[in-house]
Write a protein that holds these residues in place. Sequence first.
Motif, short mmCIF file in Angstrom:
data_model
loop_
_atom_site.label_atom_id
_atom_site.label_comp_id
_atom_site.label_asym_id
_atom_site.label_seq_id
_atom_site.Cartn_x
_atom_site.Cartn_y
_atom_site.Cartn_z
N LYS A 1 41.05 36.65 46.86
CA LYS A 1 40.37 35.94 45.68
C LYS A 1 39.05 36.78 45.37
O LYS A 1 38.23 36.80 46.32
CB LYS A 1 40.25 34.55 45.87
N GLY A 2 38.94 37.25 44.19
CA GLY A 2 37.69 38.04 43.83
C GLY A 2 38.18 39.20 43.01
O GLY A 2 39.15 39.23 42.16
N SER A 3 38.05 40.48 43.66
CA SER A 3 38.61 41.67 43.13
C SER A 3 38.17 42.62 44.29
O SER A 3 37.31 42.61 45.07
CB SER A 3 37.26 41.85 41.87
N CYS A 4 38.92 43.82 44.02
CA CYS A 4 38.80 45.13 44.82
C CYS A 4 39.27 46.09 43.94
O CYS A 4 40.30 46.25 43.58
CB CYS A 4 39.34 44.75 46.20
N THR A 5 38.47 47.24 43.70
CA THR A 5 38.96 48.49 43.49
C THR A 5 38.41 49.60 44.71
O THR A 5 37.45 49.38 45.33
CB THR A 5 38.20 49.07 42.01
#
Length: 474
Positions: free
Chosen positions: A154-158
């Motif tokens: 939950k959140g973001s990741c690149t």
Amino acid sequence: MGGIMGVAAQNECRTDLFYGVDYNSHLGTRRAGMATYDPEAHIFCRSIHSLEQTYFRTRFEKELPKFKGHLGIGVISDTDPQPIIINSHLGKYAIVTVAHIENIDDLERELIEAGVHFGELSSGKTNQTELIALLINQGRTFREGINYMFDRIKGSCTLLILTEKEVIGARDRLGRTPLVLGHKEGAYCMISETTAFENLGYEHVRDLGPGEIVAITPESAVTIATPGDKMQVCSFLWVYYGFPTSTYEGRNVEEARFASGYDMGQTDETEVDCACGIPDSGVGMALGYAAGHNVPYHRCISKYTPTWPRSFTPSEQSMRNLVAKMKLVPNRAMLKGKRALFCDDSIVRGTQLNDNVSELYNNGATEVHMRIACPPLIYGCRYIGFTSSKSDMELLTRRLIEKFEGDPNKNLDKYAATGSPEYNRLVEAIRERFGLTSLKFNPIETLVASIGLPKEKLCTHCFDGSSYFGNTID
């Protein structure tokens, strides 16, 4: 936030990698790291350094000769030390991330209960880049593992992954943070900021789509997972984070800032003698405001940085406040006797604004008007960590709402609605608190129009509480 770059070149990649990572320096202030793969020695070459006292270039320039090889990745980070080097059933690889994981404690506990061990700690806590790598290792392939990771966080990741044969890039599943593909003869790269392309000789090929996974070698760029159809790119890229020459989703940062200021300047009936931007992110908006309002742009305040790196971040809050004040120098000659209007990107805590306004009056301004590029920040960021170091109660707006309502979480939707009685009360309280002659925020409609993307493709959670959380709609 943070910025990343990966390079795959026919020749040694270290020069492109070094300068490319440096072009992300405005996105992070704490740490930086680079890694290359040396095919002759069959090893990964890696360095990680703190940026809290100096610039990226001064930390890494002397080490450049050791970064041998044609493949490399690097990062400017606001979070954990990276790159992390992993040895798993997927092979040996290095990984860098731009990520903010809301459920990191739950994921850590699940992995430990499953018998997975963590080897990296950052300030006594789990290094989220390692956690992301351990989630990826649950897949049989990098594609499967990255998609598994997307499903769990939950959140973001690149991220970027450096293997012995290629560089793999994956953009956050909802595209909250950018990743852009570039090409020149004999090389491909993936990077957070298109600013790097011009001077390094790369052509902008395209932005990776949300959740897209691409593998690059010196000869090719191959999509190994196609993009999804939903996007929630962070609108704060155009308000605050982005460098003026960078472009995201086809919209240049400076164009968007100028457009938002121009629109406000055309509709604002306030009489002023000049407009000025609070350096650096307020300058583009102020130039637009001056053009739209038909008043001159004056540099009534300038930023002094020769002896203070942008990344200099003292550990004590009182010293951070002092440094923020000392970097901005009012120009008495341009302020004296003026009804001056200033444009800034946002108001978070309001500490720096309080010092700035008093100094502007002390240096001769007869009126100080403030125009803000975005709506008031009502909600803390859950997705890229823009306000991750601050509880909601550290937001100035939430402290004022608690004062009004007795509860900082009451009627937030009403305070976020431009023109409502609650919104007007909030803006007036901020204006009065800082002794401003007038204060106006751009409404969300103007912000969205200046960026030029449909609202459903932008994350505006900080302003109105609406967006996706993790991978599902709230």
